[in-house]
Design an enzyme around this catalytic site. Sequence first.
Site, PDB file in Angstrom:
ATOM      1  N   TYR A 141       0.816  -1.216   0.000  1.00  0.00           N
ATOM      2  CA  TYR A 141       0.000   0.000   0.000  1.00  0.00           C
ATOM      3  C   TYR A 141       0.855   1.274   0.000  1.00  0.00           C
ATOM      4  CZ  TYR A 141      -4.242  -2.762   0.820  1.00  0.00           C
ATOM      5  OH  TYR A 141      -5.292  -3.652   0.705  1.00  0.00           O
ATOM      6  N   LYS A 190       2.800 -15.365   2.161  1.00  0.00           N
ATOM      7  CA  LYS A 190       2.671 -16.139   0.918  1.00  0.00           C
ATOM      8  C   LYS A 190       4.100 -16.503   0.506  1.00  0.00           C
ATOM      9  CE  LYS A 190       0.307 -17.838  -2.553  1.00  0.00           C
ATOM     10  NZ  LYS A 190      -0.641 -18.971  -2.414  1.00  0.00           N
ATOM     11  N   ASP A 222      -3.743 -17.783   1.732  1.00  0.00           N
ATOM     12  CA  ASP A 222      -4.945 -18.397   1.144  1.00  0.00           C
ATOM     13  C   ASP A 222      -5.524 -19.453   2.084  1.00  0.00           C
ATOM     14  OD1 ASP A 222      -2.623 -19.812   0.663  1.00  0.00           O
ATOM     15  OD2 ASP A 222      -3.064 -20.283  -1.433  1.00  0.00           O
ATOM     16  N   ASP A 246      -5.563  -6.304   5.517  1.00  0.00           N
ATOM     17  CA  ASP A 246      -6.749  -5.558   5.087  1.00  0.00           C
ATOM     18  C   ASP A 246      -7.850  -6.540   4.684  1.00  0.00           C
ATOM     19  OD1 ASP A 246      -8.395  -3.472   4.311  1.00  0.00           O
ATOM     20  OD2 ASP A 246      -7.473  -3.252   2.336  1.00  0.00           O
ATOM     21  N   ASP A 250     -11.503  -7.909   7.099  1.00  0.00           N
ATOM     22  CA  ASP A 250     -12.910  -7.807   6.680  1.00  0.00           C
ATOM     23  C   ASP A 250     -13.573  -9.177   6.816  1.00  0.00           C
ATOM     24  OD1 ASP A 250     -12.668  -5.112   5.976  1.00  0.00           O
ATOM     25  OD2 ASP A 250     -13.850  -5.367   4.140  1.00  0.00           O
TER      26      ASP A 250
HETATM   27  C1  IPM Z   1      -9.236  -0.273   6.183  1.00  0.00           C
HETATM   28  C2  IPM Z   1      -9.680   0.386   4.919  1.00  0.00           C
HETATM   29  C3  IPM Z   1      -8.553   1.257   4.399  1.00  0.00           C
HETATM   30  C4  IPM Z   1      -7.359   0.356   4.171  1.00  0.00           C
HETATM   31  C5  IPM Z   1      -8.886   2.083   3.155  1.00  0.00           C
HETATM   32  C6  IPM Z   1     -10.074   2.992   3.382  1.00  0.00           C
HETATM   33  C7  IPM Z   1      -7.703   2.860   2.653  1.00  0.00           C
HETATM   34  O1  IPM Z   1     -10.071  -0.573   3.991  1.00  0.00           O
HETATM   35  O2  IPM Z   1      -8.914   0.451   7.142  1.00  0.00           O
HETATM   36  O3  IPM Z   1      -9.183  -1.498   6.245  1.00  0.00           O
HETATM   37  O4  IPM Z   1      -7.279  -0.314   3.142  1.00  0.00           O
HETATM   38  O5  IPM Z   1      -6.504   0.301   5.016  1.00  0.00           O
HETATM   39 MG    MG Z   2     -10.105  -2.546   4.760  1.00  0.00          MG
END
Ligand code: IPM
Ligand code: MG
Length: 357
Positions: A141, A190, A222, A246, A250
């Site tokens: 990133y 990975k 994975d 990231d 989620d």
């Molecule tokens: C998170 C979000 C951010 C990230 C975005 C909004 C840049 O998805 O905090 O997980 O990827 O870090």
């Molecule tokens: Mg995120």
Amino acid sequence: MHATIAVLPGDGVGSEVIGCAVKVLRMVASHGGHTLEFREALIGGGAIDAVGHPLPESTLALCQDSDAVLFGAVGGPKWDDPRANVRPEQGLMALRKGLDLFANLRPVKLNASLLPASRIKPEIIAGTDLVIVRELSSGIYYGRRGRGEQEGDLMAYDTMAYTVPEIERVMHVAFRLARKRRGKLTSVDKANVLEVCRLWREVASKTAAEYPHVALEHLLVDATAMHLIRRPREFDVIVTSNMFGDILTDEAAMLSGSLGMAPSASLGTGSQGLYEPIHGTAPDIAGRDIANPIAAILSVALLLRHSLDLEEEACAVEAAVDKVLSDGYRTADIAQEGTVTLGTVEMASRIVDALAG
Ligand code: IPM
Ligand code: MG
């Protein structure tokens, strides 16, 4: 105690849920005799509209000058043109870098009364209690990126690089956390494909020597994605690089029923930290008083714990959330048969009332 808190609601549901989080903090402060000074600033799309930049210098300065930052979310369809030079997300990325917040803690603890709200079968999910430590200020990133041409075709690239000190410092955060918890650390990479992950693995193994009471395992990303769904209970602390973290956070957040339940803390070397719900700006529900404020409120608990060293108050906030949930109150995202659905503001008021005792 006295502390200054930078408040950055951002875009979309950000301002709704951060408004709730501030109410909770005010209640904690008045209860415990603490003086908290709140200073609000612009970030993200709102900042682009107002001053043309997603992280105005004044916002960064204010955050640097605060004990903690309470952050909502940034982004939205209005600023989503992929060709735009400035994007709301750049504000958050620059803020993490600017405050040198390299370790992002994302706990997933299943609230017993939410078991039926999870998409996963209760017998698989019950008892899940894990923390993902995501490296936050380096990796792909933040790597070199660009566009060019290759054999006459347009191409684009992003690079993933880590130095040994960058890996070491996040490893230490993860090992220390695992030592305080159940003593198990899963390092996710990975390494069967990527050189940077082979270095990641080497550093993890080397750091393990300093933590004899922590059992380290390596797992490919994975496979981790699969095992999070298959046997979530067996994880204690997971440490991984920026992009893998990231994605996995989620996924892990959904174990608890809704992204609307998941808080996070971003930490550096000192006690200063940034606290934000994992969810984004949710433009589809913004401004309708239906967003779940619990992720933001649980982020307040993390703020109290990690930046202000107020463990008792942190637990009180978590207990207040538990109480309201076990009393059968829900926002729409976690509603079940037989529960009472509340709006954002009403849910926060219940939690504040529960805190007041
Ligand atoms: C998170 C979000 C951010 C990230 C975005 C909004 C840049 O998805 O905090 O997980 O990827 O870090
Ligand atoms: Mg995120």
